[in-house]
Design a protein around this motif. Structure first.
Motif, PDB file in Angstrom:
ATOM      1  N   ARG A 154      31.327  57.814  73.949  1.00  0.00           N
ATOM      2  CA  ARG A 154      31.559  59.176  74.444  1.00  0.00           C
ATOM      3  C   ARG A 154      32.863  59.744  73.881  1.00  0.00           C
ATOM      4  O   ARG A 154      32.969  60.953  73.642  1.00  0.00           O
ATOM      5  CB  ARG A 154      31.574  59.184  75.976  1.00  0.00           C
ATOM      6  CG  ARG A 154      30.218  58.850  76.582  1.00  0.00           C
ATOM      7  CD  ARG A 154      30.209  59.052  78.090  1.00  0.00           C
ATOM      8  NE  ARG A 154      29.108  58.331  78.707  1.00  0.00           N
ATOM      9  CZ  ARG A 154      27.836  58.743  78.716  1.00  0.00           C
ATOM     10  NH1 ARG A 154      27.502  59.867  78.110  1.00  0.00           N
ATOM     11  NH2 ARG A 154      26.902  58.023  79.316  1.00  0.00           N
ATOM     12  N   ARG A 155      33.850  58.898  73.676  1.00  0.00           N
ATOM     13  CA  ARG A 155      35.087  59.377  73.048  1.00  0.00           C
ATOM     14  C   ARG A 155      34.797  59.933  71.656  1.00  0.00           C
ATOM     15  O   ARG A 155      35.341  60.963  71.260  1.00  0.00           O
ATOM     16  CB  ARG A 155      36.105  58.240  72.950  1.00  0.00           C
ATOM     17  CG  ARG A 155      36.795  57.882  74.255  1.00  0.00           C
ATOM     18  CD  ARG A 155      37.900  56.872  73.988  1.00  0.00           C
ATOM     19  NE  ARG A 155      38.556  56.425  75.205  1.00  0.00           N
ATOM     20  CZ  ARG A 155      39.565  55.553  75.225  1.00  0.00           C
ATOM     21  NH1 ARG A 155      40.021  55.051  74.080  1.00  0.00           N
ATOM     22  NH2 ARG A 155      40.117  55.182  76.361  1.00  0.00           N
ATOM     23  N   LEU A 156      33.951  59.232  70.925  1.00  0.00           N
ATOM     24  CA  LEU A 156      33.607  59.700  69.577  1.00  0.00           C
ATOM     25  C   LEU A 156      32.854  61.020  69.631  1.00  0.00           C
ATOM     26  O   LEU A 156      33.123  61.939  68.843  1.00  0.00           O
ATOM     27  CB  LEU A 156      32.763  58.647  68.861  1.00  0.00           C
ATOM     28  CG  LEU A 156      32.339  59.012  67.436  1.00  0.00           C
ATOM     29  CD1 LEU A 156      33.510  58.837  66.473  1.00  0.00           C
ATOM     30  CD2 LEU A 156      31.167  58.157  66.975  1.00  0.00           C
ATOM     31  N   LEU A 157      31.910  61.126  70.557  1.00  0.00           N
ATOM     32  CA  LEU A 157      31.132  62.363  70.666  1.00  0.00           C
ATOM     33  C   LEU A 157      32.013  63.537  71.094  1.00  0.00           C
ATOM     34  O   LEU A 157      31.827  64.668  70.633  1.00  0.00           O
ATOM     35  CB  LEU A 157      29.987  62.170  71.661  1.00  0.00           C
ATOM     36  CG  LEU A 157      28.903  61.166  71.254  1.00  0.00           C
ATOM     37  CD1 LEU A 157      27.898  60.986  72.382  1.00  0.00           C
ATOM     38  CD2 LEU A 157      28.200  61.596  69.972  1.00  0.00           C
ATOM     39  N   ASP A 158      32.991  63.259  71.956  1.00  0.00           N
ATOM     40  CA  ASP A 158      33.875  64.329  72.429  1.00  0.00           C
ATOM     41  C   ASP A 158      34.881  64.745  71.363  1.00  0.00           C
ATOM     42  O   ASP A 158      35.249  65.927  71.276  1.00  0.00           O
ATOM     43  CB  ASP A 158      34.625  63.873  73.689  1.00  0.00           C
ATOM     44  CG  ASP A 158      33.702  63.719  74.896  1.00  0.00           C
ATOM     45  OD1 ASP A 158      32.591  64.289  74.856  1.00  0.00           O
ATOM     46  OD2 ASP A 158      34.091  63.024  75.851  1.00  0.00           O
TER      47      ASP A 158
END
Length: 266
Positions: A160-164
């Motif tokens: 999710r960090r990467l997607l955000d």
């Protein structure tokens, strides 16, 4: 000659060097290595590319296979993940390796996001991704600080960090996604060889120039002389009698040995 230098080779290279040296004459191993090194330092411009190619092949041979992990996600997150991969012409596995690399570089405060992920519902879809064993083990270790079976939750945190915050994904996909865990290089065959000071200094100067060290250059020199021996017998015998102080004595001894060898062959 200066003090002997301890050298290490893989068993196959050491065996081939022994065979080549023995075919030339007794106690020729050290001279063979010095000849190989003298040839190497006379062609310094070819050393850098040769080292790069050797290192590339070594990494391929020592590469540890990726492992599969399964991540449960919401359908919309799976779609977002797949769309990001398609946008960059890559795979979800490559994206996940980037995500894990970034997370391991800067895990930050991950405890509470991980615990919230562990309680998340609606995870009806599953994505299989291929990651390095070391990343898997590191995630398990970090998650294990706060409880059992939290590894998958922490994987979702990293994802999710990467997607955000995708950031410069193109650069990271080029630099990070291809990385693999590597088995250590092993050179169990050891031997000591005397080097004169000028040759030692030339090797060290060349090593500094190409970002290497003396042992790696000697191994490269050895592989080259095995692949391209040329007039190796004459070169080794010349190396044996290099010292002016012992030249006459060594030449006479060499002549006697050669005569004995020829008489035995007859």
């Amino acid at each position: 000659m200066g003090a002997p230098i301890g050298l290490r080779f893989d068993p196959d290279t050491k065996r081939r060097l022994d065979e080549m040296a023995e075919a030339i004459g007794p106690r020729r191993f050290g001279a063979l290595i010095r000849v190989a090194c003298r040839r190497l330092v006379t062609k310094p411009h070819s050393v850098g590319p040769a080292l790069a190619e050797h290192r590339r092949l070594s990494e391929v041979l020592r590469s540890i296979p990726l492992v599969m992990v399964k991540i449960k996600l919401e359908p919309e997150t799976v779609q977002e993940f797949a769309a990001l991969a398609a946008e960059h012409g890559t795979t979800v596995s490559a994206l996940m390796r980037v995500a894990l690399h970034r997370f391991q570089e800067a895990p930050g405060r991950y405890k509470h996001p991980m615990l919230r992920e562990a309680e998340r519902t609606g995870l009806s879809d599953r994505v299989d991704v291929m990651i390095t064993p070391s990343s898997r083990d590191r995630i398990r270790h970090l998650a294990g600080r706060y409880g059992d079976k939290l590894g998958t939750a922490l994987l979702r945190v990293a994802l999710r960090r990467l997607l955000d915050e995708p950031g410069d994904l193109a650069a990271d996909l080029d630099a990070i996604a291809p990385l693999r865990d590597l088995r250590p290089e092993k050179y169990p065959a050891t031997i000591k060889v005397h080097f004169d000071d000028p040759l030692r200094d030339q090797l060290d100067a060349l090593a500094a120039r190409v970002g290497s060290d003396r042992p790696e250059l000697v191994r490269l020199a050895a592989r080259r002389v095995l692949d391209q021996p040329g007039l190796i017998e004459h070169a080794v015998n010349d190396e044996i009698i290099r010292s002016d102080k012992h030249r006459a004595h060594l030449m006479a001894r060499h002549a006697r040995r050669q005569a004995r060898r020829h008489s035995q062959l007859d």
